[in-house]
Design an enzyme around this catalytic site. Structure first.
Site, short mmCIF file in Angstrom:
data_model
loop_
_atom_site.label_atom_id
_atom_site.label_comp_id
_atom_site.label_asym_id
_atom_site.label_seq_id
_atom_site.Cartn_x
_atom_site.Cartn_y
_atom_site.Cartn_z
N SER A 24 0.97 -1.24 0.19
CA SER A 24 0.01 0.11 0.03
C SER A 24 0.99 1.36 -0.08
CB SER A 24 -0.85 0.00 1.26
OG SER A 24 -0.12 0.04 2.35
N SER A 42 -3.87 9.75 -0.64
CA SER A 42 -3.31 9.41 -1.78
C SER A 42 -2.14 10.47 -2.15
CB SER A 42 -4.06 9.28 -3.07
OG SER A 42 -4.61 10.48 -3.55
N TYR A 81 -16.42 -0.28 8.94
CA TYR A 81 -15.19 0.40 8.88
C TYR A 81 -14.74 0.84 10.34
CZ TYR A 81 -10.66 2.74 8.23
OH TYR A 81 -9.62 3.28 7.98
N LYS A 129 -12.51 -0.43 13.57
CA LYS A 129 -11.38 0.22 13.89
C LYS A 129 -11.30 0.24 15.69
CE LYS A 129 -8.82 0.76 10.40
NZ LYS A 129 -7.65 0.19 10.25
N LEU A 184 1.22 3.64 2.21
CA LEU A 184 1.80 3.75 3.33
C LEU A 184 2.83 2.78 3.68
CD1 LEU A 184 2.18 5.11 6.12
CD2 LEU A 184 0.13 3.76 7.17
#
Length: 311
Positions: A47, A226, A191, A195, A49
């Site tokens: 990815s 991004s 999501y 988390k 990151l």
């Protein structure tokens, strides 16, 4: 007196610049020494990151184990790291195929990770899956898939590698989480739930393993944007919700998060919250003024806000 001040000002600026340069160099060298020769496992290394974390830790002299679910992209990352590295100061990264949403394969992959160097010093749980939509339109299967990728996958890998750290009485586990581990916003039910669950697990684990000198760290940015997306100027004339959400969603650049992860490892921080003042304030508003927070969030739903994709 005025002439003296004019002469001293450039000297003062030069002195401050010199001190900043020295501080940056010392920090850079300190970062390298903190991870040099350490075995660092990075999940979802392919990815945006993940790539930046791989770059930062590889430059620091870590022995990398890069995990990802696409072998070709792992090889591309490997080539990119090797092409700019100094062979005398860095280690050749090891590559491991890993899809955290497939829980059944995680124990075998954990064994493969341990076989690379015989131990793990630092585990960076970076993998994450996102979904957006009204709760009643998201299937239960997709909810489960999100929980597998964002919660069950990371904790399964952590549980498999943790005994090695405990037996050696050293190690650090970093969870790259999200602001939604602190509070949820509309159209991200699965999501946000994943988390919240992950943050709760690692908060509990932190206390359990402290006696073994294993450090648990959480790094929670707003969103990791991004490479080429930049925020627009704020518009105070828009609704409170739209202004808040715009500030919330643009997030931080992958390079910034990767550097913060390195600082977190170096300083053994327990919790880091990466956000501009608006989301930070929202955390406190949610805690101390919940009714006001819920009203602002509800306004966003009533306005049928077209929610942008994260990252």
């Amino acid at each position: 007196m005025g002439v003296m001040a004019m002469l001293l000002l450039p000297l003062l600026l030069l002195g401050i610049s010199g001190l900043l340069f020295i501080y940056q160099e010392v920090s850079r060298l300190w970062s390298k020494s903190a991870v040099q020769n350490k075995v660092v496992v990075i999940t979802d290394a392919i990815s945006g990151l993940g790539k930046e974390c791989a770059r930062v830790f590889h430059t620091g002299g870590a022995r990398l184990v890069l995990c990802g679910k696409n072998w070709e992209r792992l090889e591309n990352l490997y080539d990119a790291l090797i092409s700019v590295a100094d062979p005398g100061k860095t280690f050749t990264p090891k590559l491991v195929l890993l899809d955290l949403s497939d829980i059944s394969c995680v124990p075998d992959v954990a064994k493969e990770v341990l076989d690379c160097y015989g131990c793990v010093d630092i585990l960076i749980n970076n993998a994450s899956m996102k979904v957006k939509g009204p709760a009643h339109k998201i299937s239960l299967e997709l909810d489960k898939k999100i929980m597998d990728a964002n919660y069950f996958g990371p904790i399964t890998l952590t549980k498999a590698l943790l005994p090695n750290m405990i037996s050696r009485r050293t190690g650090q586990i970093v969870l790259v989480n999200n602001i939604q581990g602190k509070f949820g916003i509309p159209f991200r039910t699965a999501y946000a739930a994943s988390k919240h669950a992950a943050l709760g697990f690692f908060d509990c684990l932190r206390a359990e393993v402290e006696e073994y000198d294993v450090v648990i760290s959480t790094v929670s940015p707003t969103f990791v944007r991004s490479y080429h997306v930049y925020p627009e100027q704020g518009n105070w004339e828009a609704s409170i919700w739209k202004f808040f959400f715009r500030k919330l969603t643009y997030g931080v650049h992958p390079v910034e998060v990767a550097e913060e992860v390195m600082r977190t490892v170096r300083r053994k921080k327990q919790e880091v919250f990466m956000a501009n003042p608006i989301p930070k304030a929202a955390v406190y508003v949610r805690t101390f003024f919940p009714e006001f927070f819920f009203a602002v969030v509800a306004c966003g739903v009533k306005e049928k806000l077209n929610v942008p994709e994260e990252g």
